[in-house]
Write an enzyme that holds these catalytic residues in place. Structure first.
Site, short mmCIF file in Angstrom:
data_model
loop_
_atom_site.label_atom_id
_atom_site.label_comp_id
_atom_site.label_asym_id
_atom_site.label_seq_id
_atom_site.Cartn_x
_atom_site.Cartn_y
_atom_site.Cartn_z
N HIS A 43 0.85 -1.20 0.00
CA HIS A 43 0.00 0.00 0.00
C HIS A 43 0.88 1.25 0.00
O HIS A 43 2.07 1.18 0.30
CB HIS A 43 -0.82 0.10 1.29
CG HIS A 43 -1.67 -1.07 1.65
ND1 HIS A 43 -3.03 -1.07 1.50
CD2 HIS A 43 -1.36 -2.26 2.22
CE1 HIS A 43 -3.53 -2.21 1.95
NE2 HIS A 43 -2.55 -2.95 2.40
N GLU A 125 2.58 -0.90 4.36
CA GLU A 125 2.33 0.46 3.88
C GLU A 125 3.66 1.17 3.67
O GLU A 125 4.53 1.17 4.55
CB GLU A 125 1.54 1.27 4.93
CG GLU A 125 0.13 0.76 5.20
CD GLU A 125 -0.93 1.36 4.27
OE1 GLU A 125 -0.55 2.06 3.31
OE2 GLU A 125 -2.12 1.11 4.54
N HIS A 161 -2.52 -3.11 -3.32
CA HIS A 161 -3.90 -2.95 -2.86
C HIS A 161 -4.85 -2.78 -4.05
O HIS A 161 -5.97 -3.30 -4.06
CB HIS A 161 -3.98 -1.74 -1.92
CG HIS A 161 -5.17 -1.75 -1.02
ND1 HIS A 161 -5.46 -0.69 -0.18
CD2 HIS A 161 -6.16 -2.66 -0.82
CE1 HIS A 161 -6.58 -0.98 0.49
NE2 HIS A 161 -7.01 -2.16 0.12
N ASP A 171 -3.65 2.43 -4.64
CA ASP A 171 -2.29 2.30 -4.13
C ASP A 171 -1.73 0.89 -4.37
O ASP A 171 -2.53 -0.05 -4.48
CB ASP A 171 -2.24 2.66 -2.63
CG ASP A 171 -3.11 1.77 -1.76
OD1 ASP A 171 -4.27 1.52 -2.13
OD2 ASP A 171 -2.62 1.30 -0.72
ZN ZN Z 1 -4.04 0.53 0.62
#
Ligand code: ZN
Length: 187
Positions: A43, A125, A161, A171
């Protein structure tokens, strides 16, 4: 040798302090169903959007985001979300949830006819956005992290994602260098 180790409880540590690692526990997780951890979901996130270096993401993932601090925070502060890992622009790494637990990062999602990707994935992330390149220090940490995860879990899919929630999520975005990452995570 791999610089990131994962212990039997699903938390990471560091060999020789090669990467700055912090553990900040997030409540936004629960138990996984009985299935293998075979996917990594990449992400991007930044809070406020496209601003880097602050504590907005940490605050969001620990349910402490101040709705008065930014107009966007008022819209999202109630969300109960967290990834397992967050890689900052300088390559430092924060773990919020044990890999063995189900972190709430993917939302409604589907990959190859399997839904609820949180059940069987680890979420990573990168501090960033869809409009900025990621930093080389972030790629360096990401590759070490993915290698460590592949050593401990039967990872068969590394996806974005946007791949598992098309139309809803964009993302990690157009600047994420899949070619380089895919080449370097083969172990
Ligand atoms: Zn995401």
């Amino acid at each position: 040798m791999n610089v990131i180790e994962i212990d039997h409880t699903g938390w990471i540590s560091n060999e020789n302090d090669a990467i700055q690692i912090a553990h900040i526990s997030s409540p936004n997780h629960d138990a996984r169903p009985d299935c293998a951890i075979d996917m990594i979901v990449i992400h991007n996130i930044s809070l406020p959007p496209c601003e880097y270096g602050g504590n907005g993401v940490i605050d969001l993932f620990t349910n402490q985001l101040n709705p008065d601090a930014h107009p966007y925070y008022a819209e999202i502060h109630m969300l109960k979300v967290s990834s397992h890992f967050f890689i900052r622009r300088d390559g430092s790494l924060i773990q919020f949830v044990s890999c063995l637990a189900r972190a709430w990062h993917a939302g409604a999602s589907k990959w190859q006819n399997r839904e609820r990707c949180n059940d069987f994935s680890v979420g990573i992330e990168l501090e960033g956005s869809d409009i900025d390149k990621f930093e080389s220090a972030q790629y360096a940490t990401l590759i070490q992290l993915i290698r460590a995860l592949k050593l401990h879990y039967p990872i068969a899919h590394v996806v974005g994602h946007s791949d598992i929630a098309p139309g809803r999520k964009t993302d990690p975005g157009p600047y994420f260098d899949w070619e380089t990452v895919n080449a370097l995570i083969k172990i």
